[in-house]
Each structure stands twice: as C-alpha cells, then as structure tokens.
Design an enzyme around this catalytic site. Structure first.
Site, PDB file in Angstrom:
ATOM      1  CB  SER A   1      -0.686   0.105   1.279  1.00  0.00           C
ATOM      2  OG  SER A   1      -1.435   1.142   1.418  1.00  0.00           O
TER       3      SER A   1
ATOM      4  CE1 TYR B   1      -4.171  -2.862   5.508  1.00  0.00           C
ATOM      5  CE2 TYR B   1      -3.452  -0.389   4.989  1.00  0.00           C
ATOM      6  CZ  TYR B   1      -3.658  -1.536   4.645  1.00  0.00           C
ATOM      7  OH  TYR B   1      -3.844  -1.817   3.338  1.00  0.00           O
TER       8      TYR B   1
ATOM      9  CE  LYS C   1      -1.803  -4.195   3.191  1.00  0.00           C
ATOM     10  NZ  LYS C   1      -1.974  -5.699   2.723  1.00  0.00           N
TER      11      LYS C   1
HETATM   12  P1  NAD Z   1     -11.060  -6.724   0.953  1.00  0.00           P
HETATM   13  O1  NAD Z   1     -11.315  -6.632   2.525  1.00  0.00           O
HETATM   14  O2  NAD Z   1     -12.332  -6.266   0.161  1.00  0.00           O
HETATM   15  O3  NAD Z   1     -10.463  -8.110   0.192  1.00  0.00           O
HETATM   16  C1  NAD Z   1      -9.793  -8.713   1.465  1.00  0.00           C
HETATM   17  C2  NAD Z   1     -10.188 -10.403   1.562  1.00  0.00           C
HETATM   18  O4  NAD Z   1      -9.430 -11.152   2.168  1.00  0.00           O
HETATM   19  C3  NAD Z   1     -11.771 -10.408   2.111  1.00  0.00           C
HETATM   20  O5  NAD Z   1     -12.191 -11.059   1.021  1.00  0.00           O
HETATM   21  C4  NAD Z   1     -11.335 -11.250   3.443  1.00  0.00           C
HETATM   22  O6  NAD Z   1     -12.361 -11.941   3.602  1.00  0.00           O
HETATM   23  C5  NAD Z   1     -10.090 -11.889   2.853  1.00  0.00           C
HETATM   24  N1  NAD Z   1      -9.445 -12.178   4.411  1.00  0.00           N
HETATM   25  C6  NAD Z   1      -8.851 -11.521   5.337  1.00  0.00           C
HETATM   26  N2  NAD Z   1      -8.249 -12.137   6.074  1.00  0.00           N
HETATM   27  C7  NAD Z   1      -8.231 -13.394   5.626  1.00  0.00           C
HETATM   28  C8  NAD Z   1      -7.573 -14.714   6.085  1.00  0.00           C
HETATM   29  N3  NAD Z   1      -6.703 -14.952   7.382  1.00  0.00           N
HETATM   30  N4  NAD Z   1      -7.647 -15.679   5.263  1.00  0.00           N
HETATM   31  C9  NAD Z   1      -8.296 -15.846   4.182  1.00  0.00           C
HETATM   32  N5  NAD Z   1      -9.003 -14.659   3.713  1.00  0.00           N
HETATM   33  C10 NAD Z   1      -8.707 -13.570   4.569  1.00  0.00           C
HETATM   34  O7  NAD Z   1      -9.793  -5.807   0.702  1.00  0.00           O
HETATM   35  P2  NAD Z   1      -9.226  -4.978  -0.701  1.00  0.00           P
HETATM   36  O8  NAD Z   1      -9.900  -3.681  -0.994  1.00  0.00           O
HETATM   37  O9  NAD Z   1      -9.636  -6.003  -2.015  1.00  0.00           O
HETATM   38  O10 NAD Z   1      -7.908  -5.225  -0.535  1.00  0.00           O
HETATM   39  C11 NAD Z   1      -6.912  -6.343  -1.066  1.00  0.00           C
HETATM   40  C12 NAD Z   1      -5.576  -6.122  -0.293  1.00  0.00           C
HETATM   41  O11 NAD Z   1      -5.324  -5.062  -0.885  1.00  0.00           O
HETATM   42  C13 NAD Z   1      -5.345  -6.012   1.271  1.00  0.00           C
HETATM   43  O12 NAD Z   1      -4.427  -6.697   1.454  1.00  0.00           O
HETATM   44  C14 NAD Z   1      -5.194  -4.582   1.381  1.00  0.00           C
HETATM   45  O13 NAD Z   1      -4.555  -4.351   2.427  1.00  0.00           O
HETATM   46  C15 NAD Z   1      -4.369  -4.039   0.166  1.00  0.00           C
HETATM   47  N6  NAD Z   1      -4.847  -2.669  -0.173  1.00  0.00           N
HETATM   48  C16 NAD Z   1      -6.172  -2.121  -0.360  1.00  0.00           C
HETATM   49  C17 NAD Z   1      -6.189  -0.855  -0.668  1.00  0.00           C
HETATM   50  C18 NAD Z   1      -7.575  -0.366  -0.658  1.00  0.00           C
HETATM   51  O14 NAD Z   1      -7.913   0.787  -0.688  1.00  0.00           O
HETATM   52  N7  NAD Z   1      -8.687  -1.223  -1.016  1.00  0.00           N
HETATM   53  C19 NAD Z   1      -5.180  -0.062  -0.684  1.00  0.00           C
HETATM   54  C20 NAD Z   1      -3.918  -0.584  -0.528  1.00  0.00           C
HETATM   55  C21 NAD Z   1      -3.570  -1.999  -0.412  1.00  0.00           C
HETATM   56  N1  UFG Z   2     -12.388  11.671   3.088  1.00  0.00           N
HETATM   57  C1  UFG Z   2     -13.417  12.576   3.581  1.00  0.00           C
HETATM   58  N2  UFG Z   2     -14.345  12.054   3.967  1.00  0.00           N
HETATM   59  C2  UFG Z   2     -14.820  10.751   3.870  1.00  0.00           C
HETATM   60  C3  UFG Z   2     -13.700   9.868   3.868  1.00  0.00           C
HETATM   61  C4  UFG Z   2     -12.499  10.349   3.430  1.00  0.00           C
HETATM   62  O1  UFG Z   2     -13.119  13.818   3.305  1.00  0.00           O
HETATM   63  O2  UFG Z   2     -15.915  10.300   4.336  1.00  0.00           O
HETATM   64  C5  UFG Z   2     -11.075  12.246   2.505  1.00  0.00           C
HETATM   65  C6  UFG Z   2      -9.883  12.116   3.314  1.00  0.00           C
HETATM   66  O3  UFG Z   2      -9.789  12.824   4.395  1.00  0.00           O
HETATM   67  C7  UFG Z   2      -8.665  11.778   2.416  1.00  0.00           C
HETATM   68  C8  UFG Z   2      -9.497  11.289   1.196  1.00  0.00           C
HETATM   69  O4  UFG Z   2     -10.719  11.586   1.297  1.00  0.00           O
HETATM   70  O5  UFG Z   2      -8.370  13.343   2.107  1.00  0.00           O
HETATM   71  C9  UFG Z   2      -9.107   9.688   0.679  1.00  0.00           C
HETATM   72  O6  UFG Z   2      -9.593   9.153   2.077  1.00  0.00           O
HETATM   73  P1  UFG Z   2      -9.585   7.607   1.991  1.00  0.00           P
HETATM   74  O7  UFG Z   2     -10.065   7.178   3.450  1.00  0.00           O
HETATM   75  O8  UFG Z   2     -10.535   7.191   0.892  1.00  0.00           O
HETATM   76  O9  UFG Z   2      -8.360   7.067   1.477  1.00  0.00           O
HETATM   77  P2  UFG Z   2      -6.899   7.391   2.216  1.00  0.00           P
HETATM   78  O10 UFG Z   2      -6.090   7.845   1.181  1.00  0.00           O
HETATM   79  O11 UFG Z   2      -6.849   7.998   3.553  1.00  0.00           O
HETATM   80  O12 UFG Z   2      -6.301   5.722   2.483  1.00  0.00           O
HETATM   81  C10 UFG Z   2      -6.334   4.784   1.534  1.00  0.00           C
HETATM   82  C11 UFG Z   2      -6.739   3.449   2.516  1.00  0.00           C
HETATM   83  C12 UFG Z   2      -5.220   3.072   3.212  1.00  0.00           C
HETATM   84  C13 UFG Z   2      -4.436   3.200   2.065  1.00  0.00           C
HETATM   85  C14 UFG Z   2      -4.364   4.379   1.249  1.00  0.00           C
HETATM   86  C15 UFG Z   2      -3.354   4.247   0.301  1.00  0.00           C
HETATM   87  O13 UFG Z   2      -7.742   3.693   3.308  1.00  0.00           O
HETATM   88  O14 UFG Z   2      -5.326   1.947   3.727  1.00  0.00           O
HETATM   89  O15 UFG Z   2      -5.572   4.494   0.892  1.00  0.00           O
HETATM   90  O16 UFG Z   2      -3.396   3.212  -0.726  1.00  0.00           O
HETATM   91  F1  UFG Z   2      -2.987   3.126   2.563  1.00  0.00           F
END
Ligand code: NAD
Ligand code: UFG
Length: 335
Positions: free
Chosen positions: A124, A148, A152
């Site tokens: 991330s 969290y 990572k």
């Molecule tokens: P998500 O929660 O939709 O998907 C994660 C999946 O992993 C879920 O289906 C959950 O049931 C499964 N899971 C969690 N723990 C488990 C375990 N111990 N065993 C088996 N399954 C398990 O999340 P996502 O948005 O699809 O994110 C996927 C990955 O990408 C995550 O590792 C997350 O940290 C990373 N990531 C996401 C974002 C974002 O903004 N969505 C940004 C950066 C990194």
């Molecule tokens: N924001 C609002 N109102 C809301 C939610 C968010 O104004 O209800 C704003 C936040 O302050 C920020 C922007 O929208 O300025 C984006 O916020 P998000 O929560 O959507 O995303 P972040 O960038 O804070 O974080 C996300 C994931 C993290 C990840 C990061 C980079 O939650 O886990 O993106 O991948 F690390």
C-alpha cells in the site's frame, strides 16, 4: 499457469480474478469471507464466463493452507488476503498484526514447502508514511502511522528477507494508491460492511440515499481547493497490473516494489463533483474537521511500473465514477 488468489472474494481480488480468467489463467481462490460474501464467487463466474475452484480457508490456519497446496499444483500466488481498515487497526492492533502477519508467514512457509516461489503481494501507498513529498518513488524511506500500515511495512521487509535468503524467489510488492470504481458489468464492486471509512464508497452510499451527506474531512489543507488530494486508480486498471506483475515474476528474481497509481491527484471535492456528474444529482456535503493521521497530498510516480512491468493506468476519474455509479445503482443494498 495455476494461480492461487488469496482474498479473491474481496474487492480487488474479485476484479483481478476476472482479469486472470479472461487472460486464460486457471485460478484457485482461498478466502475466509471475513470481509466478503460467497455471492461474489458466483458473480466472478458470471462476469468471466468461466469456472474456478474455491477453498474456504483461513490463512492463519497453516494445516488448512497446506491442504490447498497439496490439492493443487500452484505456480504462483497473488496475496490479497488481509484486514485493511486503518481506524479499526488502531482499536484492534493485535488482531491486525496476527491476521496479516501470521497469514503471510504461513503462506510463505507453505509456498516454500511446495516449491512455489512466485508471489505478488498487496502492499500500500501507506508505507510512504507522513514524511515524504509526492510524487512518491519506490526508493523513498518507508514508515507507517498505524498498525495496518505497520503490517504492510513489516511484510514487505519479511518478503525482502525471504528473497535475500533464497535467490529463486520472486516477489512483486505492489504499492496500491487509492483503488475505486467497479467492473463495467455492474456485477462487481466495493461493498464494505457498515459505514464506509473511505471516500468513494461513502459517496456511493450518499448517491443512493443510504447516507444523508458526505463529511469532507478538512478544507484548509495546502492543496488547490483545500481538500485532501489522492491518486485514485480504477480497480480494473489495478487488477490488470497484477497480470503484468505475474509476468514480471516469471522473468525476474528478488523482491521489487512497484507503485500502482495513475500519477495524478484528485481532491475530495473533485471526486464528489465527478460522481455528481455520473449520477446526475447534486450530493449534499458539509466540511468537518481534519481526520487524524491524514496527509494533504498523496500521489504516485508510476514510471517504474511503466518501464519494468509495461503497465500504465488507462482509465480516468470519469470512468471510475461512471462504473462506481453503475455498480451501486444496480446493487444499492450491496452484494
Ligand atoms: P477486501 O477486504 O475487500 O479483501 C480482502 C479479502 O481477504 C476479503 O475477502 C477477506 O475475507 C479476506 N481475508 C482477510 N483475512 C483473511 C484470512 N486470514 N484468510 C483468508 N482470507 C482472508 O480488501 P481489498 O480492498 O480487496 O484489499 C485487498 C488487499 O489490498 C489487502 O491486503 C489490502 O490491505 C490491500 N490494499 C487495499 C487498498 C484499498 O484501498 N482497497 C489499498 C492498498 C492496499
Ligand atoms: N475523506 C473525506 N470524507 C470521508 C472519507 C474520506 O473527506 O468520509 C477524505 C480523506 O480525508 C482523504 C480522502 O478523502 O483526504 C481519501 O480518504 P480515503 O479514506 O478514501 O483514503 P486514504 O488515502 O486515507 O487511505 C486509503 C486506504 C489506506 C491506504 C491508502 C493508500 O484506506 O489503507 O488509501 O492506498 F493505505
């Protein structure tokens, strides 16, 4: 090639599974549904028009994971499984460290025991911490500001260690920026439990009347309109990046980080107005205090991924909002 997709029932994993099936890969999904629903598997089959195997398995259960590797000849793993809510990780740090670290350690051990040494890991942009200035490049110093983020950070370090100890391993550390949007079919999208923490799913719920208004967390940042700027990337572009990373793993060894973003920043108000255009409605919002731990601006330098993976995001904010609206309009109550 047979690919194990951990967390494949989740938001990014489900979109990536469709792309993998479309490209002719065989996949096995392993998920414990801790943050997803079984219905997603049917949707993946429907959208891709192909079948695949599924194992309901908690990656923290090493024996269950070993059975997956015993049952299939896995060539490479894409590891999405993990807990991802920043706020929740501050309330439940041990749960986050246990789930994210133990699952990844089990996975690497199982892979090693079964001679599988190609891994694409969901890292991330959060690993860039609060002290770097955008655009972020992969060589910047890493840190974290919440449990969290530390998972990572630690997993990246662990995987660098695995690759240093065994030169046959190949690990792509994909640092995602802010994935949003949905599959163009309207069948797959982000469906968080409870009140969303992230901007885009929150806006989607305001658009279908499930939430009354968006709270904009601060309008006094040092950005063009005062609201936070992020690098939003269409989830299908992100999914495609994983296929390029798999190819990279087949041709390279070692652990290598890659930013996956667009290289462009959009403010909170720009995203909101983009979504208003897509859904044809004005969406109510009010300005709230800054959210603890937020930074003003985050966006990627994506030149390394373009050069070394041959990958570049193709879709823009208009596509992200159109597809996000199409998904929530078709699934106002979630999946
Ligand atoms: P998500 O929660 O939709 O998907 C994660 C999946 O992993 C879920 O289906 C959950 O049931 C499964 N899971 C969690 N723990 C488990 C375990 N111990 N065993 C088996 N399954 C398990 O999340 P996502 O948005 O699809 O994110 C996927 C990955 O990408 C995550 O590792 C997350 O940290 C990373 N990531 C996401 C974002 C974002 O903004 N969505 C940004 C950066 C990194
Ligand atoms: N924001 C609002 N109102 C809301 C939610 C968010 O104004 O209800 C704003 C936040 O302050 C920020 C922007 O929208 O300025 C984006 O916020 P998000 O929560 O959507 O995303 P972040 O960038 O804070 O974080 C996300 C994931 C993290 C990840 C990061 C980079 O939650 O886990 O993106 O991948 F690390």
């Amino acid at each position: 090639m047979k690919i194990l997709v951990t967390g494949g029932a989740g938001y990014i994993g489900s979109h990536t599974s469709v792309e993998l099936l479309d490209a002719g890969y065989e996949i096995v999904i392993a998920d414990n549904f801790s943050n997803s629903k079984p219905e997603v598997l049917e949707r993946i089959r429907k959208v891709a028009g192909k079948d695949f195997d599924f194992c309901e398995c908690d990656l923290c259960d090493k024996e269950a994971l070993d059975k997956v590797f015993d049952s299939y000849d896995i060539d490479a793993v894409i590891h999405f499984a993990g807990l991802k809510a920043v706020g929740e990780s501050c309330e439940k740090p041990l749960e986050y460290y246990r789930n994210n670290l133990v699952s990844t350690m089990n996975l690497c051990e199982s892979m090693r025991e079964h001679g599988c040494k190609k891994l694409v890991f969901s890292s991330s942009a959060t690993v860039y911490g609060m002290n770097n200035t955008a655009p972020y490049t992969e060589d910047m110093p890493l840190s974290a500001t919440n449990p969290y983020g530390w998972t990572k950070f630690m997993i990246e370090e662990m995987l660098r260690g695995v690759c240093a100890a065994d030169k046959e391993w190949s690990v792509a550390l994909l640092r995602y920026f802010n994935p949003i949007g949905a599959h163009s079919s309207g069948q797959l999208g982000e469906d968080p439990n409870g009140i969303p923490n992230n901007l885009f799913p929150y806006i989607m719920r305001v658009a279908v009347g499930k939430l009354p208004e968006l709270g904009v967390f601060g309008d006094d940042y040092d950005t063009p309109d005062g609201t936070g700027v992020r690098d939003y990337i269409h989830v299908v572009d992100l999914a495609k990046g994983h296929l390029k990373a798999l190819e990279w793993c087949s041709e390279n060894v070692g652990a290598e980080p890659f930013n996956l973003g667009t290289g462009n920043g959009s403010s909170v108000l720009e995203v909101l107005h983009g979504f208003e255009k897509a859904c044809g409605k004005t969406l109510p919002y009010s300005v709230k205090p800054r959210r603890a731990g937020d930074i003003a601006t985050s966006f990627a330098d994506c030149s390394k991924a373009e050069k070394q993976l041959g990958w570049k995001a193709e879709l823009g904010m208009e596509d992200m909002c159109r597809d996000g609206w199409n998904f929530i309009k078709n699934n106002p109550n979630g999946l």
